[in-house]
Design an enzyme around this catalytic site. Structure first.
Site, mmCIF file in Angstrom:
data_model
loop_
_atom_site.group_PDB
_atom_site.id
_atom_site.type_symbol
_atom_site.label_atom_id
_atom_site.label_comp_id
_atom_site.label_asym_id
_atom_site.label_seq_id
_atom_site.Cartn_x
_atom_site.Cartn_y
_atom_site.Cartn_z
ATOM 1 N N SER A 516 0.811 -1.220 0.000
ATOM 2 C CA SER A 516 0.000 0.000 0.000
ATOM 3 C C SER A 516 0.843 1.268 0.000
ATOM 4 C CB SER A 516 -0.965 -0.001 1.200
ATOM 5 O OG SER A 516 -1.804 -1.141 1.162
ATOM 6 N N ARG A 517 2.041 1.181 -0.576
ATOM 7 C CA ARG A 517 2.939 2.337 -0.696
ATOM 8 C C ARG A 517 3.449 2.862 0.647
ATOM 9 N NH1 ARG A 517 3.234 0.151 -5.006
ATOM 10 N NH2 ARG A 517 3.464 1.330 -6.931
ATOM 11 N N LEU A 518 3.309 2.077 1.713
ATOM 12 C CA LEU A 518 3.828 2.479 3.019
ATOM 13 C C LEU A 518 5.257 1.972 3.159
ATOM 14 C CD1 LEU A 518 0.664 1.820 5.218
ATOM 15 C CD2 LEU A 518 1.406 3.955 4.121
#
Length: 542
Positions: A516-518
């Site tokens: 999730s692009r974290l």
């Protein structure tokens, strides 16, 4: 201690030692008798399927360093025009198998293992486990079903979560062994009655391994209903954004081996994995992904059947046929799955942390893990980047070698600041290093220059890097002249315009891709405390 990196004379190759191979049949004659019974059964419909079909085959894949992320460009072969490929009739396909398992000495379990492995590899080329992890393999009682069982095992090892529907089991040692192998991996087996009503809610990939090329007649229960389920899902996919993709093994179920989906009631797969060579029905396949597996076909069979098959790239054992579908570039993305990068787990010294990650990239078998993007900026303020190879790293910095009259050298003379970027795709990692740059001592450049292959030494003299030349022939001509000049084995002098640079780090950033692009981003910033240089670790927002 200095970490010196040498480029080996040949590229490292990695392989996967396959575990849990199917039990080898005790006698070759036994495997051939299975084939002969398969041939005889194919003439009349059986109680359930109309026949037991003959084995279809493929071969082992190129194995990248294993991670949760796969890239189709890494192993897929060049695109092949479907019109230039050979297609086999049903009789020819059976004859090829007869030759393979007769005079050429292949056994059923060998071919089945290679076929299933090819199917799993083709799936992994397109459908990444980070997005398509839940797989249902629907397997018939014959060799096509065996291919599906083997594929399920390999998909498990590739990071997928397979389940198997195997309603009409074949009570033979080979098939019992395949079931045992899957059960030992805790792969669930589902009866037809246990299948969820809403397949799209539970599965991302459906593997159609019910019917092979020897099948005759109409599908009998429960396979007729299973085919209908897959057909309905195809219709569902046309009206919904997210639905399971269907992968057919060699022949889409419900299709005529030569004429295709004559009735219009057969499975319409998103991917077709043809084995050995495509069958005639594959010409009617209109889905987005057609792959071929079977990189073992000897020249005697190629010549006998006048086969035109696509070349496989490198060590890959699956190859795409035809052009890939048009892709919306804006939709290209990966959902990385990686271990967390935590402050308390990294080394206090960024050089030590870099060495740790570099060693892991080496151990993973990544291609040229010492490749790095070098970015420089001249006095005009315009940045430029190129890939160079790291040749050494120690407490004093990162070393590479180049031509001192190149563009990057001119820019470094005007602005001795640069940035390095390492990207290790197979591990979902990046390392960025910024710092000041200076030339290494000439004796150090001299020592490295003479450690290179003689061809590379001559090439460094022959090429006036970054200058315009009228054609490649000039390079070859100059190279041949120098090669002749030093053919007596005498020492090749290092040119004065060639040598090394060392970047002294002033900032590090270690990046680990996450879901999730974290992403994890840890930055090392130098600080002076009590007249000693220490590195402060700061976490940056992704």
């Amino acid at each position: 201690m200095t970490m010196v990196i040498r480029k080996s004379s040949s590229r490292a190759m990695t392989c996967l030692f396959l575990s849990q191979l199917p039990p080898t049949l005790s006698h070759h004659n036994h495997s051939f008798s299975i084939y002969k019974s398969c041939r005889s059964l194919s003439k009349t419909p059986s109680d359930f399927l109309g026949s037991i079909w003959c084995p279809t085959v493929c071969a082992a894949p190129t194995i990248r360093s294993f991670s949760s992320k796969f890239s189709e460009s890494s192993t897929t072969a060049r695109m092949q025009n479907p019109e230039s490929i050979s297609y086999l009739t049903q009789r020819e396909a059976a004859e090829v198998d007869e030759i393979l398992m007769g005079p050429l000495g292949f056994s059923v379990d060998q071919l089945m293992e290679l076929a299933g492995l090819s199917v799993a590899t083709s799936i992994a080329e397109v459908y990444k486990p980070s997005e398509y992890s839940r797989v249902l393999a629907i397997c018939g009682p014959g060799n096509n079903g065996g291919d599906g069982l083997v594929a399920a095992r390999h998909l498990h090892h590739f990071g997928y979560k397979p389940s198997v529907c195997y309603p009409k089991r074949t009570q033979k040692p080979l098939y019992n062994g395949l079931v045992t192998q899957l059960e030992s991996l805790s792969v669930p087996f589902l009866s037809v009655e246990d299948l969820p009503v809403d397949l799209p809610e539970d599965f991302d990939i459906l593997v159609d391994a019910m019917f092979g090329f020897s099948f005759h007649g109409s599908p009998r229960p429960p396979f007729d209903d299973l085919i209908q389920k897959l057909v309905q899902l195809c219709n569902f996919a046309q009206n919904h954004q997210k639905s399971p993709v269907t992968v057919s093994v060699d022949i889409p179920s419900g299709w005529h081996v030569e004429e295709g989906d004559v009735s219009g009631e057969g499975v319409k797969p998103d991917m077709l994995v043809s084995l050995t060579a495509p069958k005639l029905c594959a010409k009617k396949f209109t889905g987005p992904h057609h792959f071929l597996g079977g990189r073992f076909v000897p020249s005697s069979i190629v010549d006998k059947f006048k086969l035109h098959l696509p070349p496989y790239p490198g060590t890959s054992m699956c190859v795409r046929i035809g052009k890939p579908p048009q892709i919306d570039i804006s939709a290209l993305r990966q959902n990385y799955i990686s271990p967390e990068l935590l402050e308390e787990q990294v080394a206090a010294d960024p050089i030590d942390q870099f060495r740790k990650w570099f060693d892991e990239a080496l151990a993973a078998g990544l291609r040229e893990p010492n490749a790095m993007a070098l970015s420089t900026v001249g006095k005009d303020g315009k940045p430029s980047s190129r890939i160079v190879l790291l040749k050494g790293v120690d407490k004093d910095g990162f070393v590479w070698y180049t031509n001192y009259e190149s563009q990057k050298a001119h820019e470094l003379s005007e602005n001795p600041q640069a940035s390095l970027l390492f990207y290790w795709d197979g591990l979902n990692r990046q390392v960025r290093v910024e710092g000041s740059v200076q030339k290494v001592p000439d004796e150090e450049s001299e020592q490295y220059f003479h450690s290179r292959p003689r061809g590379s030494q001559i090439g460094a003299i022959a090429s006036k890097q970054s200058t315009s030349i009228p054609g490649r022939h000039i390079l070859h001509q100059t190279y041949k002249e120098l090669e002749e000049k030093y053919s007596d084995g005498s020492l090749i002098p290092k040119p004065k315009h060639w040598g090394g640079y060392r970047l002294k780090p002033q900032l590090f950033e270690f990046w680990q891709g996450q879901q999730s692009r974290l992403h994890d981003r840890l930055q090392y910033i130098p600080q002076e405390i009590d007249r000693k240089l220490v590195w402060k670790i700061v976490r940056l927002a992704p």
